[in-house]
Design an enzyme around this catalytic site. Structure first.
Site, mmCIF file in Angstrom:
data_model
loop_
_atom_site.group_PDB
_atom_site.id
_atom_site.type_symbol
_atom_site.label_atom_id
_atom_site.label_comp_id
_atom_site.label_asym_id
_atom_site.label_seq_id
_atom_site.Cartn_x
_atom_site.Cartn_y
_atom_site.Cartn_z
ATOM 1 C CD GLN A 15 -1.116 0.056 3.752
ATOM 2 O OE1 GLN A 15 -2.341 0.039 3.612
ATOM 3 N NE2 GLN A 15 -0.558 0.068 4.951
ATOM 4 N NE ARG A 147 5.952 11.689 13.356
ATOM 5 C CZ ARG A 147 4.795 11.673 14.013
ATOM 6 N NH1 ARG A 147 4.792 11.531 15.343
ATOM 7 N NH2 ARG A 147 3.654 11.787 13.364
ATOM 8 C CE1 TYR A 150 9.267 7.525 9.925
ATOM 9 C CE2 TYR A 150 9.458 9.918 9.876
ATOM 10 C CZ TYR A 150 9.231 8.720 9.226
ATOM 11 O OH TYR A 150 8.963 8.718 7.880
ATOM 12 C CE LYS A 154 11.799 6.271 7.937
ATOM 13 N NZ LYS A 154 11.837 5.207 6.914
ATOM 14 C CG ASP A 184 -3.753 11.641 1.863
ATOM 15 O OD1 ASP A 184 -3.948 10.740 2.706
ATOM 16 O OD2 ASP A 184 -4.675 12.349 1.404
ATOM 17 N N PRO A 186 -2.255 5.441 3.648
ATOM 18 C CG PRO A 186 -2.998 3.433 2.713
ATOM 19 C CD PRO A 186 -2.041 4.574 2.464
ATOM 20 N NE ARG A 208 4.423 17.364 9.175
ATOM 21 C CZ ARG A 208 4.750 16.309 9.921
ATOM 22 N NH1 ARG A 208 4.999 16.474 11.219
ATOM 23 N NH2 ARG A 208 4.844 15.108 9.404
#
Length: 248
Positions: A15, A147, A150, A154, A184, A186, A208
């Site tokens: 996806q 974050r 994350y 990253k 944008d 899922p 943002r």
């Protein structure tokens, strides 16, 4: 058909960005191996031309090695799998950290260990091969609230990318990192839906982005195709931002 006669493997292709990239690479002429942990998600790609699907857990080195042994040498590898942890360092448990590091970074190490030998063979015979790693604008490029795991993982992807690029630049194997803005997908919709105020959460994500909108997956796929194609044969070791101006 800039990817004609190329074999491209994409992780997390069930996806979102992964699925859109699989379709875009196939449309550009590649034979695409779309992998995902969820066989149900892959079903939507199963009947599309130039795409074959394989279930793969990128946290399982044995499964990765078995897949590598069963496939032809690759011309391109897109390490797209990842997870977004929400929270500051104060909310970050060891389990959360270990999972984010394993999926966002170590999975790429596993995939590269298994597939780089074949990529090098293709680079030698064809003059070029490519790895693309999914990073983010939330990385060494910019910090964002909530974050911690994350952003740190990253950022590590960018360091990993540059190290791989440096190791193999003289052998025509390129490695770059894609750093998207807010897309944008899922996954994003799930985070919005789980927020205390989903309407406000969506507004905050849009706010943002200086362009005033979320990115679509189709905003990213042209760059994915380019970085996996010979059109970028002189580009390696780069963190390529497709962020709608956030990091201007």
């Amino acid at each position: 058909m800039v990817l004609k006669n190329k074999t491209i493997l994409i992780t997390a292709a069930g996806q979102g960005i992964g699925a859109a990239s699989a379709r875009a690479c196939a449309a550009a002429g590649a034979q695409v191996i779309a992998t995902d942990l969820d066989a149900g998600l892959l079903a939507a790609l199963g009947d599309e031309p130039n795409i074959q699907t394989r279930v793969l857990d990128v946290t399982d080195q044995g499964a990765i090695d078995a897949l590598a042994a069963d496939l032809p040498d690759l011309d391109g590898l897109f390490n797209c799998a990842g997870v977004v942890h929400h929270g500051t360092v104060l909310e970050l448990t060891d389990a959360d950290w270990n999972f984010a590091l394993d999926l966002n970074v170590t999975s790429m190490v596993r995939m590269c260990r298994a597939f780089v030998p074949g990529l090098l063979r293709r680079a030698k015979s064809e003059g070029s091969a490519a790895i693309l790693n999914m990073s983010s604008m939330a990385s060494s490029e910019k910090g964002f609230i909530n974050r911690t795991a994350y952003g740190a993982t990253k950022a590590a992807v960018i360091g990993l990318t540059k190290a791989i690029a440096a190791d193999f630049v003289a052998r025509n194997l390129r490695c770059n990192a894609l750093c998207p803005g807010t897309v944008d997908t899922p996954s994003l919709r799930g985070r919005i839906a789980s927020a205390p105020d989903p309407v406000q959460a969506e507004k905050d994500f849009i706010a943002r982005q200086p362009m005033g909108r979320l990115a679509t997956v189709d905003d990213l796929t042209p760059t994915v195709v380019h970085l996996l194609s010979d059109g970028s044969r002189f580009v390696t070791g780069q963190a390529v931002l497709v962020d709608g101006g956030v990091t201007i």
